[in-house]
Design a protein around this motif. Structure first.
Motif, short mmCIF file in Angstrom:
data_model
loop_
_atom_site.label_atom_id
_atom_site.label_comp_id
_atom_site.label_asym_id
_atom_site.label_seq_id
_atom_site.Cartn_x
_atom_site.Cartn_y
_atom_site.Cartn_z
N SER A 101 41.90 -7.37 79.94
CA SER A 101 41.02 -6.33 81.18
C SER A 101 39.64 -6.29 80.81
O SER A 101 39.12 -5.95 81.76
CB SER A 101 41.96 -5.41 81.71
OG SER A 101 42.12 -4.70 80.24
N HIS A 334 46.11 4.37 89.89
CA HIS A 334 44.71 3.93 90.09
C HIS A 334 43.74 5.07 89.33
O HIS A 334 43.39 6.23 89.89
CB HIS A 334 44.35 3.77 91.65
CG HIS A 334 42.90 3.45 91.50
ND1 HIS A 334 41.82 4.15 92.26
CD2 HIS A 334 42.40 2.05 91.75
CE1 HIS A 334 40.87 3.15 92.26
NE2 HIS A 334 41.02 1.99 92.10
N TYR A 384 38.24 -6.28 93.13
CA TYR A 384 37.83 -6.24 91.65
C TYR A 384 36.82 -7.25 91.46
O TYR A 384 36.12 -6.94 90.54
CB TYR A 384 39.28 -7.04 91.29
CG TYR A 384 39.38 -6.98 89.92
CD1 TYR A 384 39.74 -5.91 88.82
CD2 TYR A 384 38.86 -8.24 89.19
CE1 TYR A 384 39.64 -6.03 87.58
CE2 TYR A 384 38.92 -8.34 87.74
CZ TYR A 384 39.29 -7.42 86.90
OH TYR A 384 39.25 -7.29 85.57
N ARG A 385 36.60 -8.00 92.32
CA ARG A 385 35.33 -9.15 92.00
C ARG A 385 33.96 -8.23 92.11
O ARG A 385 33.03 -8.78 91.67
CB ARG A 385 35.11 -10.12 92.94
CG ARG A 385 35.25 -9.60 94.58
CD ARG A 385 35.27 -10.93 95.67
NE ARG A 385 34.82 -10.16 97.02
CZ ARG A 385 35.55 -9.68 97.76
NH1 ARG A 385 36.81 -9.57 97.35
NH2 ARG A 385 35.31 -9.59 98.93
N ARG A 388 35.15 -4.16 88.39
CA ARG A 388 36.12 -4.18 87.56
C ARG A 388 36.96 -2.75 87.23
O ARG A 388 37.93 -2.70 87.15
CB ARG A 388 36.05 -5.01 86.34
CG ARG A 388 35.77 -6.45 86.56
CD ARG A 388 35.31 -7.08 85.14
NE ARG A 388 36.64 -7.62 84.28
CZ ARG A 388 36.47 -8.09 83.09
NH1 ARG A 388 35.23 -8.49 82.59
NH2 ARG A 388 37.63 -8.36 82.52
N GLY A 391 38.68 -1.51 90.90
CA GLY A 391 39.39 -2.68 91.62
C GLY A 391 40.69 -2.91 90.71
O GLY A 391 41.35 -3.88 91.24
N ALA A 392 41.02 -2.18 89.71
CA ALA A 392 42.29 -2.50 89.14
C ALA A 392 43.24 -1.29 89.28
O ALA A 392 42.94 -0.12 89.49
CB ALA A 392 42.28 -2.81 87.64
N LEU A 408 45.22 -6.50 90.94
CA LEU A 408 43.81 -6.62 91.14
C LEU A 408 43.59 -6.66 92.49
O LEU A 408 44.19 -7.31 93.39
CB LEU A 408 43.22 -7.88 90.52
CG LEU A 408 43.47 -8.27 89.25
CD1 LEU A 408 42.94 -9.51 88.74
CD2 LEU A 408 43.06 -7.31 88.03
N GLU A 410 42.15 -7.50 95.84
CA GLU A 410 41.35 -8.40 96.48
C GLU A 410 40.46 -8.33 97.63
O GLU A 410 39.37 -8.51 97.99
CB GLU A 410 42.33 -9.71 96.83
CG GLU A 410 43.17 -10.44 95.59
CD GLU A 410 42.47 -10.97 94.55
OE1 GLU A 410 41.05 -11.40 94.81
OE2 GLU A 410 42.77 -11.04 93.50
#
Length: 413
Positions: A101, A334, A384-385, A388, A391-392, A408, A410
């Protein structure tokens, strides 16, 4: 010097622990006391058992496999490194997800005698999903196939088929022998047909990842500080770790999900006021106005627009022996926000064999699935893109608190 975090992954007995041991041993990064300890325990082949440098658990040494994630640190004149040695057995895929990760590069080991197998594809898939951009295919144990160029080229061709399907743009292949040190730290004359760099030379030349301070500022409150002391009657601070970006005294900020706007009155790091703080520092933020802020709320720059939503589309790595079914309810963690959530739909499952998606009505242990999630209260999140850090998430069992899945984000609705 900059820092490179990388992970080694591959199947059981491919030689991950020996490879890391060789990197540390041949780059003179082993302390004298540790060196003396391993030299007193020779390996079966008669040399130093380099795997002892990473296989720290008693069960690992007894079974000869890596079980837990191990971290090692070393430095060369050109760069600092943090190595994550991930377990190879499919049973410990969840540990590999944890280790990958934070990595920027993945070394995927294969045994030259076996070539690309299911675990090779699985680990490459998970690493690619987790945003790792740089890959090294380390074809180990070349000495056991006579250092044959044809064997290496066949394995490289098989692996290229995997990286093409996953849209991996940067994948370099290196033939080596971790046991004998060929092409690990220094190039070896035993592989004269290979003209590329050694593994360490390549690691020293990989471009460093963009610093987290370059991302949009994100901060999530972990703890609200109210001392209730006579000398600090009006003190209220919001403690947490800056997830990305830079925060400065005087910045206009917005508290989410409420949307209230205010200004940063002060920043404290280690109980001292500072003008600015950057990721990943732990800070206390004090706001100019008396705004209602709770644990799990986000403080972001006023112009920034992260999504505040109760509907997520996410990729999950399912980590429980019980199957995942639509309609199941969980706790979604989160960072410091802990909310109730449910899986409203399973959209698809990714085949480790073909790396293609297909319809799914359930998920089994170690499956990679795309799902829709609904949360009981709004979350402040980014895909996540794009980030990071924000987004996890993980899914927890409501009754036991056990981790069931790593997720993750999207997209958000």
């Amino acid at each position: 010097m900059d820092l490179l975090r990388f992970i080694t992954c591959g199947s059981v007995d491919d030689g991950k622990s020996t490879l890391i041991g060789r990197l540390l041993y041949d780059s003179d990064s082993v302390s004298l006391d540790v060196l003396a300890a391993i030299e007193n325990r020779p390996a079966v082949h008669g040399g130093v058992d380099l795997a002892l440098l990473t296989d720290g658990l008693r069960a690992e040494r007894e079974q000869g496999i890596t079980i837990d994630v191990a971290h090692k640190y070393f430095t060369t004149p050109r760069r600092k490194f943090i190595i994550t040695d991930a377990p190879g057995h499919v049973q410990y895929t969840r540990n590999m997800v944890t280790g990958a990760s934070n990595a920027e590069l993945a070394i995927v080991l294969v045994d030259a005698r076996s070539g690309v197998i299911e675990q090779t594809r699985r680990h490459t898939l998970v690493a690619a999903l987790l945003g790792i951009r740089h890959f090294v295919l380390a074809v180990n144990k070349m000495d056991l196939v006579g250092n044959e160029q044809a064997v290496f080229e066949r394995i490289v061709a098989d692996y290229q088929a995997v990286t093409r399907k996953l849209n991996v743009a940067d994948a370099v292949a290196i033939p080596l022998s971790a046991l004998h040190g060929d092409n690990v730290v220094r190039r070896s004359a035993r592989l004269p047909w290979y003209a590329g760099p050694s593994l360490l030379e390549h690691l020293e030349s990989v471009p460093a990842a963009p610093n987290a301070t370059a991302d949009e500022p994100r901060f999530q409150v972990q703890y609200v500080i109210r001392p209730q002391q006579a000398e600090l009657p009006d003190y209220r601070g919001y403690a947490g770790r800056i997830q990305s970006g830079v925060y400065r005294k005087g910045d206009k900020v917005r508290v989410l999900p409420s949307g209230r706007e205010t200004e940063i009155e002060a920043l404290e790091v280690g109980q001292r006021e500072v003008e600015a703080a950057v990721a990943p520092q732990a800070v206390v933020i004090r706001l100019r106005d008396d705004v209602d802020v709770s644990r799990g709320d986000a403080i972001v720059p006023a112009p920034s627009r992260p999504t505040v939503t109760r509907a997520l589309e996410a990729t999950l790595c399912w980590m429980d022996e019980r199957p995942l079914l639509p309609g199941q309810k969980f706790l979604l963690q989160h960072h410091s926000a802990l909310v109730k959530a449910s899986v409203s739909a399973l959209l698809s499952k990714t085949s480790v064999e073909t790396l293609t998606r297909s319809a799914a009505d359930s998920a089994q242990l170690n499956d990679i699935v795309r799902v829709r999630l609904k949360t009981a209260v709004p979350l402040v999140a980014d895909p996540y893109r794009l980030n990071r850090a924000t987004g996890a998430f993980i899914l927890l069992d409501e009754q036991t608190g056990a981790t069931l899945a790593a997720g993750l984000i999207e997209s958000t609705e």
